[in-house]
Design a protein around this motif. Structure first.
Motif, PDB file in Angstrom:
ATOM      1  N   GLY A  14       0.780  -1.227   0.000  1.00 34.61           N
ATOM      2  CA  GLY A  14       0.000   0.000   0.000  1.00 34.61           C
ATOM      3  C   GLY A  14       0.812   1.277   0.000  1.00 34.61           C
ATOM      4  N   VAL A  15       2.003   1.245  -0.583  1.00 34.27           N
ATOM      5  CA  VAL A  15       2.849   2.441  -0.654  1.00 34.27           C
ATOM      6  C   VAL A  15       2.888   2.892  -2.106  1.00 34.27           C
ATOM      7  N   GLN A  16       2.511   4.145  -2.323  1.00 38.45           N
ATOM      8  CA  GLN A  16       2.498   4.651  -3.678  1.00 38.45           C
ATOM      9  C   GLN A  16       3.885   5.190  -4.062  1.00 38.45           C
ATOM     10  N   ILE A  17       4.267   4.885  -5.301  1.00 37.46           N
ATOM     11  CA  ILE A  17       5.545   5.385  -5.807  1.00 37.46           C
ATOM     12  C   ILE A  17       5.269   6.732  -6.463  1.00 37.46           C
ATOM     13  N   MET A  18       5.373   7.774  -5.672  1.00 33.56           N
ATOM     14  CA  MET A  18       5.088   9.108  -6.190  1.00 33.56           C
ATOM     15  C   MET A  18       5.904  10.107  -5.386  1.00 33.56           C
TER      16      MET A  18
ATOM     17  N   PHE B 206       8.760   0.575  11.738  1.00 33.03           N
ATOM     18  CA  PHE B 206       9.107  -0.773  11.254  1.00 33.03           C
ATOM     19  C   PHE B 206       7.893  -1.450  10.628  1.00 33.03           C
ATOM     20  N   LEU B 207       7.160  -0.719   9.801  1.00 32.51           N
ATOM     21  CA  LEU B 207       6.047  -1.339   9.081  1.00 32.51           C
ATOM     22  C   LEU B 207       6.569  -2.403   8.114  1.00 32.51           C
ATOM     23  N   ALA B 208       5.734  -3.413   7.889  1.00 33.63           N
ATOM     24  CA  ALA B 208       6.125  -4.537   7.008  1.00 33.63           C
ATOM     25  C   ALA B 208       6.445  -3.993   5.607  1.00 33.63           C
ATOM     26  N   PRO B 209       7.471  -4.580   5.040  1.00 34.80           N
ATOM     27  CA  PRO B 209       8.215  -5.803   5.440  1.00 34.80           C
ATOM     28  C   PRO B 209       9.449  -5.511   6.284  1.00 34.80           C
ATOM     29  N   ALA B 210       9.610  -4.279   6.837  1.00 34.16           N
ATOM     30  CA  ALA B 210      10.771  -4.005   7.689  1.00 34.16           C
ATOM     31  C   ALA B 210      10.662  -4.801   8.980  1.00 34.16           C
ATOM     32  N   LYS B 211      11.792  -5.177   9.516  1.00 34.37           N
ATOM     33  CA  LYS B 211      11.856  -5.988  10.741  1.00 34.37           C
ATOM     34  C   LYS B 211      12.593  -5.205  11.820  1.00 34.37           C
ATOM     35  N   ARG B 212      11.979  -5.218  13.025  1.00 36.08           N
ATOM     36  CA  ARG B 212      12.578  -4.529  14.175  1.00 36.08           C
ATOM     37  C   ARG B 212      13.803  -5.313  14.647  1.00 36.08           C
TER      38      ARG B 212
END
Length: 426
Positions: free
Chosen positions: A393-397, A417-423
């Protein structure tokens, strides 16, 4: 009475002498005409025989040349080579035929003119001129023999040294001889440079010995040719020097993937005057070496670990998106791309903090299977980046602001740390 008898006898004797001379003159003219006719008949017969020999030799020699040309397959130009061989044989026979015909005609004219009193002088002069030319030519050839022998010895010595140089550098290229100052892949261009210097030196040493080398005409032609080369080859000399610099500074090698100015592709050939690269779209570019030397060259193959090449791409995302999430999504998109290696692992870098957005650069190492071009791998990587960003759900803009936003474009700490980032573990 006695005087009259003597004068009558003298007149009769003079008449007899005149008649005898006239008879001899007529006989001589008839003999001269007969010789001239016989010479003409022989001349015509020789021309006819020469024409027959020319046709016979033309058929035989052209056929022989074509058979030998079929044995040579040089880069798929067999038909062109056969045509060139046939043209050379026909030209040689044409020149030989007309040369012999000219000599026969010259001798026929001089012989016919020498048979008659009023033209005998011309015929003798023609014969004398031809004999003089032959004598002078023979004398010049005999006098030039020592100089020609000297020039031949110089070129034979150069040929011997040339074979030694070729054998030496071939062994270096094959790895049989190790030199600390010369790599194996530089042996071939070094061999060419040494051979060029050797034959130029041999040519300079043999220059004074050919016949006519000391004449003013030969010197004038030499000066004119040197002037033409110096005026017209300045650009070529610059290209050649640029090619030597690129070769020995090892900027790139054949098979490496590079970017030169706005051109990008795989190096297929590095020559003295130009370099050829093949793009991922199948285009072949020929770049002058002076352009390459004056431009920044980015080598994607030199800095990799193992086989393959560096693959990179850039995206810009707003400041309200967690950078850790963007980095993780870029790495995930790279790992989904066929041909991208997992070792070394792909990495995402923030290369700039612009006024409205940070700039992210994804760097990975790719090794396409088979002949997959780099352009296909890069296209697949871009597709996977779009898919991954859409999944999360991240727009490339990249935003551009004209007024202050109603809310500050920051990322709350709980969203770092929203997905897919890991804490990271504490």
């Amino acid at each position: 009475m006695e005087g009259l008898a003597k004068r009558a006898a003298a007149a009769a004797l003079e008449k007899v002498i005149a008649d005898t001379r006239e008879s001899r003159s007529i006989d001589q003219i008839m003999r001269s005409v007969a010789i001239a006719l016989a010479a003409t008949a022989v001349f015509v017969g020789l021309l006819w025989a020469l024409g027959r020999v020319r046709k016979f030799s033309q058929a035989k020699l052209v056929g022989l040349g074509m058979r030998h040309a079929r044995r040579l397959d040089i880069g798929g130009v067999e038909d062109v080579l056969q045509d060139r061989v046939a043209d050379m044989v026909l030209f040689a026979l044409f020149a030989l035929y007309w040369g012999i015909a000219f000599l026969l005609a010259y001798e026929w004219i001089s012989l016919v003119l020498a048979q008659f009193p009023y033209t005998r002088t011309w015929g003798e002069q023609l014969n004398g001129f031809l004999i003089g030319v032959v004598v002078r030519l023979a004398g010049a050839i005999v006098g030039a023999v020592p100089d020609l022998i000297t020039a031949a010895v110089i070129f034979l010595l150069a040929r011997f040294v040339d074979k030694f140089v070729c054998n030496f550098f071939e062994r270096v290229a094959a790895g049989q001889i190790k030199l600390p100052w010369l790599d194996a892949d530089l042996a071939t261009p070094t061999r060419r440079l040494c051979r060029l210097a050797l034959w130029l030196f041999a040519l300079a040493m043999a220059y004074p010995y050919p016949p006519g080398a000391q004449t003013e005409a030969f010197k004038g032609i030499s000066v004119m040719v040197g002037l033409m080369i110096s005026l017209g080859a300045s650009g070529l000399f610059g290209q050649a020097v640029s090619g030597l610099i690129l070769t020995y500074t090892r900027v790139f090698r054949n098979g490496e993937y590079v970017r030169i100015a706005e051109h990008e592709g795989t190096v297929t050939e590095l020559r003295l005057f130009a370099t050829r690269i093949r793009t991922g779209l199948g285009e072949e570019l020929s770049l002058p070496n002076t352009l390459i030397l004056s431009s920044a060259t980015k080598n994607y193959s030199r800095a990799v670990v193992g086989a393959g090449f560096v693959l990179d791409t850039t995206v810009t995302i707003g400041y309200d998106t967690p950078w850790r999430q963007v980095s993780a999504m870029l790495v995930e998109a790279a790992l989904r791309t066929p041909g991208v290696l997992t070792e070394p692992a792909p990495q995402a870098f923030q290369t700039a903090l612009s006024d409205f957005y940070p700039e992210y650069r994804l760097v990975c190492q790719a090794f396409p299977e088979g002949a997959r071009p780099r352009a296909e791998v890069l296209s697949t990587l871009h597709s996977n980046i779009q898919d991954v960003f859409n999944e999360y759900g991240v727009q490339i803009m990249s935003p551009h602001y004209y007024l202050d936003p109603a809310q500050a474009k920051i990322v709350p700490k709980e969203n770092w740390f929203l997905a897919p980032a890991k804490r990271p573990p504490e």
